[in-house]
Write a protein that holds these residues in place. Structure first.
Motif, PDB file in Angstrom:
ATOM      1  N   ILE A 123       0.720  -1.320  -0.050  1.00 44.95           N
ATOM      2  CA  ILE A 123      -0.034   0.082  -0.072  1.00 44.95           C
ATOM      3  C   ILE A 123       0.944   1.256  -0.008  1.00 44.95           C
ATOM      4  O   ILE A 123       1.725   1.398   0.734  1.00 44.95           O
ATOM      5  N   ARG A 124       0.613   2.250  -0.774  1.00 53.39           N
ATOM      6  CA  ARG A 124       1.326   3.506  -0.814  1.00 53.39           C
ATOM      7  C   ARG A 124       0.637   4.473   0.140  1.00 53.39           C
ATOM      8  O   ARG A 124      -0.609   4.512   0.190  1.00 53.39           O
ATOM      9  N   LEU A 125       1.328   5.204   0.897  1.00 55.52           N
ATOM     10  CA  LEU A 125       0.604   6.213   1.678  1.00 55.52           C
ATOM     11  C   LEU A 125       0.736   7.548   0.787  1.00 55.52           C
ATOM     12  O   LEU A 125       1.825   7.960   0.527  1.00 55.52           O
ATOM     13  N   ALA A 126      -0.598   8.028   0.513  1.00 50.93           N
ATOM     14  CA  ALA A 126      -0.614   9.330  -0.085  1.00 50.93           C
ATOM     15  C   ALA A 126      -0.736  10.718   0.916  1.00 50.93           C
ATOM     16  O   ALA A 126      -1.947  10.725   1.254  1.00 50.93           O
ATOM     17  N   LEU A 127       0.117  11.365   1.123  1.00 49.61           N
ATOM     18  CA  LEU A 127       0.135  12.597   1.826  1.00 49.61           C
ATOM     19  C   LEU A 127      -0.799  13.503   1.440  1.00 49.61           C
ATOM     20  O   LEU A 127      -0.611  14.041   0.288  1.00 49.61           O
ATOM     21  N   GLU A 128      -1.789  13.920   2.366  1.00 49.15           N
ATOM     22  CA  GLU A 128      -2.553  14.909   1.439  1.00 49.15           C
ATOM     23  C   GLU A 128      -2.442  16.253   2.234  1.00 49.15           C
ATOM     24  O   GLU A 128      -2.902  16.597   3.123  1.00 49.15           O
ATOM     25  N   PRO A 129      -1.696  17.489   1.622  1.00 50.80           N
ATOM     26  CA  PRO A 129      -1.815  18.644   2.277  1.00 50.80           C
ATOM     27  C   PRO A 129      -3.185  19.209   2.166  1.00 50.80           C
ATOM     28  O   PRO A 129      -4.071  18.989   1.080  1.00 50.80           O
ATOM     29  N   LEU A 130      -3.629  19.916   3.168  1.00 52.16           N
ATOM     30  CA  LEU A 130      -4.949  20.503   3.062  1.00 52.16           C
ATOM     31  C   LEU A 130      -4.933  22.127   3.351  1.00 52.16           C
ATOM     32  O   LEU A 130      -3.835  22.510   3.730  1.00 52.16           O
ATOM     33  N   HIS A 131      -6.176  22.730   2.823  1.00 56.99           N
ATOM     34  CA  HIS A 131      -6.041  24.185   2.949  1.00 56.99           C
ATOM     35  C   HIS A 131      -5.659  24.710   4.230  1.00 56.99           C
ATOM     36  O   HIS A 131      -6.095  24.165   5.192  1.00 56.99           O
ATOM     37  N   PRO A 132      -4.958  25.750   4.188  1.00 56.10           N
ATOM     38  CA  PRO A 132      -4.432  26.426   5.592  1.00 56.10           C
ATOM     39  C   PRO A 132      -5.801  26.617   6.502  1.00 56.10           C
ATOM     40  O   PRO A 132      -5.355  26.844   7.859  1.00 56.10           O
ATOM     41  N   ASN A 148       6.338  18.539  -0.803  1.00 56.20           N
ATOM     42  CA  ASN A 148       7.515  18.097  -1.251  1.00 56.20           C
ATOM     43  C   ASN A 148       8.688  18.024  -0.523  1.00 56.20           C
ATOM     44  O   ASN A 148       9.470  17.075  -0.685  1.00 56.20           O
ATOM     45  N   ASP A 149       8.844  18.839   0.306  1.00 58.11           N
ATOM     46  CA  ASP A 149       9.986  19.160   1.331  1.00 58.11           C
ATOM     47  C   ASP A 149       9.887  17.852   2.273  1.00 58.11           C
ATOM     48  O   ASP A 149      11.078  17.611   2.486  1.00 58.11           O
ATOM     49  N   TRP A 150       8.848  17.532   2.974  1.00 57.30           N
ATOM     50  CA  TRP A 150       8.607  16.442   3.565  1.00 57.30           C
ATOM     51  C   TRP A 150       9.135  15.195   2.958  1.00 57.30           C
ATOM     52  O   TRP A 150       9.938  14.184   3.492  1.00 57.30           O
ATOM     53  N   LEU A 151       8.645  14.924   1.667  1.00 58.46           N
ATOM     54  CA  LEU A 151       9.099  13.716   1.155  1.00 58.46           C
ATOM     55  C   LEU A 151      10.741  13.751   0.781  1.00 58.46           C
ATOM     56  O   LEU A 151      11.186  12.602   0.601  1.00 58.46           O
ATOM     57  N   ALA A 159      15.355   4.282   2.196  1.00 65.29           N
ATOM     58  CA  ALA A 159      15.306   3.995   0.802  1.00 65.29           C
ATOM     59  C   ALA A 159      14.038   3.264   0.459  1.00 65.29           C
ATOM     60  O   ALA A 159      13.548   3.674  -0.770  1.00 65.29           O
ATOM     61  N   MET A 160      13.089   2.989   1.249  1.00 56.78           N
ATOM     62  CA  MET A 160      11.804   2.445   0.990  1.00 56.78           C
ATOM     63  C   MET A 160      10.774   3.511   0.734  1.00 56.78           C
ATOM     64  O   MET A 160       9.998   3.520   0.019  1.00 56.78           O
ATOM     65  N   ALA A 161      11.045   4.751   1.281  1.00 62.38           N
ATOM     66  CA  ALA A 161      10.303   5.927   1.164  1.00 62.38           C
ATOM     67  C   ALA A 161       9.979   6.187  -0.286  1.00 62.38           C
ATOM     68  O   ALA A 161       8.592   6.453  -0.411  1.00 62.38           O
ATOM     69  N   ARG A 162      10.807   6.254  -0.980  1.00 60.65           N
ATOM     70  CA  ARG A 162      10.534   6.508  -2.555  1.00 60.65           C
ATOM     71  C   ARG A 162       9.547   5.667  -3.154  1.00 60.65           C
ATOM     72  O   ARG A 162       8.347   6.267  -3.819  1.00 60.65           O
TER      73      ARG A 162
END
Ligand code: ZN
Length: 266
Positions: A123-132, A148-151, A159-162
């Motif tokens: 399973i991939r983890l999809a980080l979802e930024p939300l509106h401020p 993007n900075d977090w990733l 190494a697995m994060a990508r």
């Protein structure tokens, strides 16, 4: 969300020729994962993702650990229904907490801890930024630039994060971002889910007054072109939290309008 239970929503999709859906966790829990999987299989509707996991900002260590355990269960649940990703949001601030940087650090740490389990489950983890505007109670991750900075950071640590981590880009959350096109280019193939709705100029709720694409100020078509230029070829997920309007209408009417707008406004 309000008109249908899980089975009724699948019936409505099939009647309207829609064969992919994100699955909302509360809907699935109401009937159980096993029954949900069976209904999906019988209907021929594919689960794109399970929404939403995460909530990893608590400064109480016991709460933080129990959130990690919840996510491990949700990863298994996502795998059981055949979804490709679990969409994860960070969560907001605990009551009385004013340490935004600390909350962000805990969420980052939490996501990093879930990488091995997600990978094992496929399973991939999809980080979802939300509106401020929902930073305080729903997501301390508020822009594609930060995602993007977090990733970048998580990928440099593991190494697995990508292969495990990606980004869910929700046009409602990010349409305001000044360098959105550049950040989409920077994200490239990290974008694994694409959510659309519209920003109503007179919106009257922090979460639950999203508009139908075409009814507000978001150029969903342009954003779609930007992400497709980066190779995105997944589904467009129309995600409209609308307590006062769309959730009150007949589901067939809602789906009919969505299909029309997919052809004209997305
Ligand atoms: Zn979304």
């Amino acid at each position: 969300m309000k008109q249908c239970d899980f089975a009724q929503s699948l019936d409505a999709f099939v009647r309207n020729g829609i064969f992919k859906t994100a699955v909302w966790r509360e809907k699935l829990d109401a009937i159980g994962t096993q029954e949900g999987s069976r209904l999906l299989k019988d209907s021929g509707v594919d689960a794109v993702s399970l929404c939403a996991g995460g909530f990893l900002t608590s400064r109480d260590p016991a709460n933080f650990q129990s959130s990690l355990d919840d996510n491990r269960r949700w990863i298994e649940q996502a795998a059981a229904i055949g979804a490709a990703s679990l969409v994860v949001i960070t969560g907001g601030l605990d009551e009385g907490d004013r340490d935004l940087a600390g909350a962000r650090k805990r969420a980052l740490e939490g996501f990093s801890q879930l990488i091995p389990e997600a990978r094992a489950a496929g399973i991939r983890l999809a980080l979802e930024p939300l509106h401020p505007m929902v930073c305080g109670f729903r997501s301390v991750l508020s822009s594609l630039r930060e995602a993007n900075d977090w990733l970048d950071q998580l990928e440099s640590d593991s190494a697995m994060a990508r292969e495990v981590l990606g980004i869910a880009l929700d046009s409602y959350a990010l349409w305001w971002e000044a360098d959105l096109e550049a950040q989409i280019e920077r994200a490239g193939q990290r974008i694994i889910n694409f959510h659309v709705s519209d920003w109503l100029p007179d919106t009257c709720d922090l979460r639950l007054d999203r508009g139908m694409p075409g009814d507000g100020g978001i150029d969903n078509l342009r954003i779609r072109q930007w992400i497709e230029a980066q190779g995105y070829n997944g589904p467009v997920e129309v995600e409209i939290f609308s307590e006062r309007n769309w959730w009150l209408r007949d589901p067939n009417e809602v789906l009919k309008v969505i299909k029309e707008r997919c052809a004209t406004a997305i």
